[in-house]
Scaffold this active site. Structure first.
Site, PDB file in Angstrom:
ATOM      1  N   GLU A  57       0.824  -1.217   0.000  1.00 15.30           N
ATOM      2  CA  GLU A  57       0.000   0.000   0.000  1.00 15.30           C
ATOM      3  C   GLU A  57       0.852   1.258   0.000  1.00 15.30           C
ATOM      4  O   GLU A  57       0.559   2.213  -0.726  1.00 15.30           O
ATOM      5  CB  GLU A  57      -0.915   0.030   1.244  1.00 15.30           C
ATOM      6  CG  GLU A  57      -1.829  -1.157   1.376  1.00 15.30           C
ATOM      7  CD  GLU A  57      -1.271  -2.280   2.242  1.00 15.30           C
ATOM      8  OE1 GLU A  57      -2.075  -2.907   2.967  1.00 15.30           O
ATOM      9  OE2 GLU A  57      -0.051  -2.541   2.199  1.00 15.30           O
ATOM     10  N   CYS A  88      -0.231   1.491   7.171  1.00 18.35           N
ATOM     11  CA  CYS A  88      -0.821   1.679   5.845  1.00 18.35           C
ATOM     12  C   CYS A  88      -2.158   2.401   5.927  1.00 18.35           C
ATOM     13  O   CYS A  88      -2.458   3.264   5.092  1.00 18.35           O
ATOM     14  CB  CYS A  88      -0.952   0.338   5.135  1.00 18.35           C
ATOM     15  SG  CYS A  88       0.662  -0.381   4.744  1.00 18.35           S
TER      16      CYS A  88
END
Length: 155
Positions: A57, A88
């Site tokens: 991510e 993330c």
């Protein structure tokens, strides 16, 4: 221009397979704009890059920001094979991502419902729509097989 979550999750799974081929935890991520156009993609590279921030991510968001010359991803959707962690999720909130579609939960580190629900914390200045279970079995299987293989190598 695609808005179909399964279409994008299949692409994320292909990226997860690339990570596994590099002996990285098999997680893949795809960022798509509000029109259904691919913005960026990434897969885990923590070992390769020797950094704790080498998550799929984060790498995906970083590539998107560089190519768009902007850190805000307003209206964008992230498709990721594993539920994002605290780090993330924080980055996705900072980027103002609209929605996250993930495949399988992370019971040991998930921050979008498993351990925490940071994405929908009303105390923050932004919330993220979260959709889970997209190709859940496929996303779970690739992780299970990866860690099973790791355990067998240790024996």
């Amino acid at each position: 221009m695609r808005q179909d979550p399964e279409f994008w999750m299949k692409k994320a799974l292909l990226l997860a397979k690339k990570a596994a081929d590099r002996d990285e935890v098999p997680v893949g991520a795809i960022l798509v704009d509000s029109e259904g156009q691919l913005i960026a993609e990434g897969y885990n590279l923590k070992e390769t890059l020797t950094t704790p921030i080498g998550h799929a991510e984060i790498l995906c968001l970083h590539r998107a920001a560089k190519s768009n010359k902007a850190w805000r991803m307003i209206g964008a959707s992230l498709y990721v094979t594993l539920e994002p962690c605290v780090m993330c999720t924080g980055a996705l909130l900072q980027a103002r991502v609209k929605s996250v579609y993930f495949g399988t939960r992370d019971p040991k580190g998930g921050a979008m419902g498993s351990l925490y629900n940071i994405a929908n914390d009303k105390r923050l200045n932004h919330q993220i729509e979260v959709f889970e279970g997209i190709l859940k079995d496929e996303c779970s299987d690739i992780l299970k097989k990866f860690f099973q293989k790791k355990r067998e190598k240790k024996k």
